[in-house]
Write a protein that holds these residues in place. Structure first.
Motif, PDB file in Angstrom:
ATOM      1  N   ILE A 129       4.883  -2.297  -6.191  1.00  0.00           N
ATOM      2  CA  ILE A 129       5.027  -3.533  -6.699  1.00  0.00           C
ATOM      3  C   ILE A 129       6.356  -4.148  -6.310  1.00  0.00           C
ATOM      4  O   ILE A 129       7.026  -3.411  -7.152  1.00  0.00           O
ATOM      5  N   TRP A 148       1.283   9.259  -3.428  1.00  0.00           N
ATOM      6  CA  TRP A 148       2.667   8.887  -4.394  1.00  0.00           C
ATOM      7  C   TRP A 148       3.465   9.695  -3.234  1.00  0.00           C
ATOM      8  O   TRP A 148       4.701   9.942  -3.813  1.00  0.00           O
ATOM      9  N   HIS A 178       4.072   2.857 -10.148  1.00  0.00           N
ATOM     10  CA  HIS A 178       3.544   1.890  -9.436  1.00  0.00           C
ATOM     11  C   HIS A 178       2.435   0.723 -10.187  1.00  0.00           C
ATOM     12  O   HIS A 178       2.662   1.192 -11.540  1.00  0.00           O
ATOM     13  N   PRO A 225       1.703   5.628   0.302  1.00  0.00           N
ATOM     14  CA  PRO A 225       1.513   6.856   0.476  1.00  0.00           C
ATOM     15  C   PRO A 225       0.470   7.419  -0.101  1.00  0.00           C
ATOM     16  O   PRO A 225       0.601   7.480  -1.319  1.00  0.00           O
ATOM     17  N   SER A 226      -0.807   8.228   0.225  1.00  0.00           N
ATOM     18  CA  SER A 226      -1.357   8.728  -0.132  1.00  0.00           C
ATOM     19  C   SER A 226      -0.944   9.609  -1.188  1.00  0.00           C
ATOM     20  O   SER A 226       0.070  10.535  -0.468  1.00  0.00           O
ATOM     21  N   ASN A 244       0.795  -1.167   0.094  1.00  0.00           N
ATOM     22  CA  ASN A 244      -0.057  -0.391  -0.282  1.00  0.00           C
ATOM     23  C   ASN A 244       0.965   1.615  -0.071  1.00  0.00           C
ATOM     24  O   ASN A 244       1.588   1.749   0.980  1.00  0.00           O
ATOM     25  N   THR A 258      -8.532   4.533   3.628  1.00  0.00           N
ATOM     26  CA  THR A 258      -8.043   2.636   3.479  1.00  0.00           C
ATOM     27  C   THR A 258      -7.387   2.220   5.102  1.00  0.00           C
ATOM     28  O   THR A 258      -7.434   1.548   5.936  1.00  0.00           O
ATOM     29  N   ASP A 306       6.841  -0.196   8.411  1.00  0.00           N
ATOM     30  CA  ASP A 306       5.787   0.840   8.753  1.00  0.00           C
ATOM     31  C   ASP A 306       5.115   0.433   7.587  1.00  0.00           C
ATOM     32  O   ASP A 306       3.745   1.706   7.235  1.00  0.00           O
ATOM     33  N   PHE A 307       5.354  -0.162   6.442  1.00  0.00           N
ATOM     34  CA  PHE A 307       4.712  -0.454   5.648  1.00  0.00           C
ATOM     35  C   PHE A 307       3.591  -1.567   5.061  1.00  0.00           C
ATOM     36  O   PHE A 307       4.309  -3.029   5.271  1.00  0.00           O
ATOM     37  N   ASP A 308       2.277  -1.241   4.573  1.00  0.00           N
ATOM     38  CA  ASP A 308       1.744  -2.722   4.948  1.00  0.00           C
ATOM     39  C   ASP A 308       1.519  -3.043   3.667  1.00  0.00           C
ATOM     40  O   ASP A 308       1.196  -2.452   2.245  1.00  0.00           O
TER      41      ASP A 308
END
Lengths: 360, 403
Positions: B129, B97, B122, B94-95, B92, B186, B149-151
């Motif tokens: 990806i 990009w 992306h 970040p808003s 996911n 999100t 902290d990236f999901d």
């Protein structure tokens, strides 16, 4: 699968964007007043506070290595206080409040092989899918076709000499991960041969009722073949959507002799002037001819140049064609109108010409 | 170099030319990663044979999540063993990009250790990806991502990773805070993103104005597009500056207005705002002189999608105007009602837009408790085949009289 780590977290979501915003953006969030395009690929946004933010947009390519991302990071550190962003069309953007950084940054990008452009009346990067690099249902490659097309059209990315924006997108099959269906020019990979049925594998790999139900034209029926439960396909009813293959790997549809590319024109998503429009079929089939797909690049250059030479200022491809009419478009482009151009799916009748508004 | 790269005469041709070359990218990564060597070999073979060599994904993923990892195997594993599994992970983004170099380098370090070193920045839906790794590296990759902290994002029949334009962070036209709303939705729908429970995918896209830079109206089941409902803000002196600077206000601006609600007498531009369709053209052409009004919000539209299965759709209007203020409860409540009906009645692989076509918009509106309004249609029906659900009988009047 490895064991989960003890202090495992889930559902924490993406990092909050605020920590990634350059200070000038944090200070002027929601306060931008206007912007101007200074030159191809460079624009300035001016805030109510008088602050100026310069954006330099470079072609990136969708498939990039971590090596390249690290090179972008170095540039961001050198010129932009460590900040950068990407666009919805796979471009990379560098943001700075220092005007003097623009030209050195462009020079460094050029040395890395990344032209700057894609803003205003230009072609922006081609939105595209995975193709043969990574997809099981591809009818063509994606990255290679895009590379060939953009190498050919590079001048329309690095300069702003078109009448309006031109958005090209490529999807390597009808699933359209690249959602090309509303693009000025859409490049769409297509299959043209009904799926082969691997009777030995159907029962093992697939839920037969789901396979039957997946076909939008009801061309797939359960059948017993050599004593084994399988399916049969009424080939005349197949329109090559490959939805059955998506739900059943035992129905492969890719076929080198019959797969290829179709070209669609005149779609848009913006509401500016005309409402959003779907792209319409221009060229039913062009062959897969790697590595450069010359039939495709030639066809697209012809379409771009025909539109550029004849459209009014601000007129997107679809708006231009709507003004001149489709028969004139086919006459001017030299594309032969064929049976395949006439819709025969749902609501096809709505696409017939139902007036005498004709040009001769 | 780790070892000799395979011979790839066809791909090598795509190293030439001015556009960035994906072949160079794969070769760069191949200097240290044998997966990329095999990928070059397999891709060259596809270029020669004109067919892909990837099989359907099996069910792979990380524990506790049902989506976000796309299983991928090649059909010639003996010849290309390093990419016999080559799974994709969707992360996911970040808003908007936006990144810092520090955050991106951490992702690169993880992917250098855990995967192919290839990415898409992306994917079409918006995720980062991470392209290609083996099954045994999925859980460790996720573990590493947790530390920064990236999901993981969505895939399959779930809420797909929502995306948005850069909105108020860098655009004067944004009619609401797209990045804030995208992040809020999100976070609110984490369970729905990570655990597929729908008939098919569901996408949210947040665009700040009707220019729709994230193609929300074409690519999302719920399109949330910024709009205003008062008058276009105009600085008449600056309009004149554009005219004095050589802009032909009549042909460039007035004649392109789809509502024909503008007039230019050679000195002054006037707009009959009650007819304005908020198309953005005049504002796009004169960004220094014109701006969206001050009473800003969003239009909510439903149902767009690509062709598979029943044909492509554009989103259509559900709520013409709504103020966009956190926590966006009215929109979330509407979303939940839509999901309830669609999950109950929707067929396997039927998107919301297709579902609406099948059951009829009128019936759908009743089910989600939304009143029909004229803004929802391009025009009223042209056929007389109305499904009235009740009719009078002779004694109905008497009963009414009896009370």
């Amino acid at each position: 699968m490895a064991d989960a780590t003890p202090e495992r977290r889930t559902d924490y979501g993406p990092p909050h964007y605020e920590q990634f915003l350059p200070p000038i953006i944090k200070e002027n969030y929601g306060k931008w007043k206007y912007h101007e395009i200074l030159k191809p690929g460079v624009m300035v946004h001016v805030s109510e506070t008088g602050a100026k933010l310069y954006t330099i947009r470079a072609s990136s390519g969708r498939l990039i290595s971590i090596n390249k991302i690290r090179m972008y990071c170095d540039l961001a550190d050198k010129y932009c206080g460590g900040h950068l962003r990407f666009t919805s069309r796979h471009n990379v953007e560098f943001l700075t409040d220092k005007k003097e950084n623009i030209d050195p940054l462009i020079k460094d990008l050029a040395e890395m092989g990344h032209p700057v452009g894609g803003i205003g009346n230009a072609i922006s990067s081609i939105v595209h899918t995975q193709g043969w690099v990574h997809c099981h249902s591809a009818a063509t490659d994606a990255s290679g076709v895009v590379k060939a097309v953009m190498d050919d059209l590079i001048e329309y990315f690095t300069e702003t000499k078109l009448p309006a924006k031109l958005r090209i997108a490529l999807a390597c099959c009808l699933n359209m991960c690249g959602a090309v269906h509303c693009s000025d020019i859409a490049i769409l990979g297509i299959h043209r041969r009904p799926p082969r049925i691997l009777h030995d594998k159907v029962k093992k790999m697939c839920e037969i009722p789901n396979v039957s139900a997946s076909c939008p034209t009801a061309a797939i029926r359960p059948a017993t073949v050599d004593g084994k439960p399988s399916v049969e396909i009424i080939e005349e009813q197949c329109m090559f959507c490959a939805n059955c293959f998506t739900v059943c790997p035992a129905l492969p549809i890719a076929d080198p002799l019959n797969d290829g590319i179709s070209i669609w024109v005149g779609g848009k998503v913006s509401n500016a002037r005309h409402e959003p429009m779907f792209s319409k079929l221009a060229i039913p089939f062009l062959p897969n001819n790697p590595p450069r797909w010359p039939e495709v690049t030639t066809a697209i250059r012809n379409l771009v140049e025909l539109w550029a030479a004849n459209a009014n200022k601000y007129e997107r491809m679809g708006e231009w064609i709507e003004r001149i009419g489709w028969p004139k478009f086919f006459r001017m482009s030299g594309i032969e109108f064929q049976k395949e151009h006439i819709d025969d799916f749902k609501h096809a009748g709505l696409t017939y010409k139902r007036s005498t508004h004709l040009t001769f | 170099m780790a070892s000799k790269l395979p011979s790839t005469p066809l791909l090598d041709d795509l190293e030439k030319g001015e556009w960035p070359s994906f072949v160079k990218e794969i070769k760069m990564a191949a200097e240290t990663n044998p997966m990329c060597e095999d990928l070059l070999g397999l891709l060259e073979r596809s270029y020669r044979e004109k067919i892909g060599h990837w099989k359907h994904g099996g069910i792979v993923g990380v524990m506790g999540y049902g989506g976000g990892v796309i299983g991928r195997y090649n059909d010639l594993p003996e010849e290309y063993p390093h990419i016999s599994h080559f799974h994709t992970m969707r992360i996911n983004h970040p808003s908007g990009w936006y990144y810092t170099s520090e955050a991106l380098r951490k992702i690169c370090d993880i992917w250098e250790k855990r995967g192919s070193g290839l990415t898409n920045m992306h994917g079409s839906t918006g995720d980062i990806i991470l392209l290609g790794t083996t099954t045994d590296q999925l859980e460790p990759t996720f573990s590493d991502l947790q530390k920064i902290d990236f999901d993981i994002g969505g895939s399959g029949s779930d809420v797909r990773t929502p995306s948005c334009c850069c909105g108020q962070s860098r655009c004067e036209w944004a009619c609401y805070d797209t990045m804030g709303a995208c992040y809020d939705f999100t976070m609110a729908f984490q369970d729905e993103i990570h655990r597929p429970a729908f008939p098919y995918k569901f996408k949210f896209k947040f665009s700040g104005c009707p220019n729709d830079c994230v193609a929300s109206i074409a690519r999302s089941d719920m399109s949330i597009i910024g709009i205003w409902r008062d008058d276009i803000q105009m600085d008449k002196a600056t309009v004149k500056e554009y005219a004095d600077g050589g802009m032909d206000i009549k042909s460039d601006v007035v004649d392109n207005c789809p509502a024909k609600c503008m007039d230019w007498d050679g000195k002054e531009l006037t707009i009959e705002n009650s007819y304005c369709r908020k198309c953005m053209h005049c504002i796009n052409v004169m960004p220094k002189a014109l701006a969206p009004g001050k009473d800003r919000g969003a239009t909510i539209l439903l149902g767009s999608k690509a062709p598979i299965v029943e044909g492509a759709l554009l989103s259509s209007v559900m709520i013409p105007f709504i103020k966009m203020e956190p926590p966006y409860q009215e929109i979330k409540d509407l979303t939940e009602r839509i999901w309830d009906v669609w999950c109950e009645e929707g067929k396997n692989r039927e998107r919301v837009g297709e579902f609406i076509q099948r059951v009829g918009m009128g019936n759908f509106l009743e089910a989600i408790e939304v009143e029909p309004i004229a803004e929802m249609v391009a025009h009223p029906r042209e056929n007389p085949y109305v499904f009235y659900e009740e009719y009078f009988e002779e004694d109905d009047g008497e009963e009414e009289e009896k009370g």
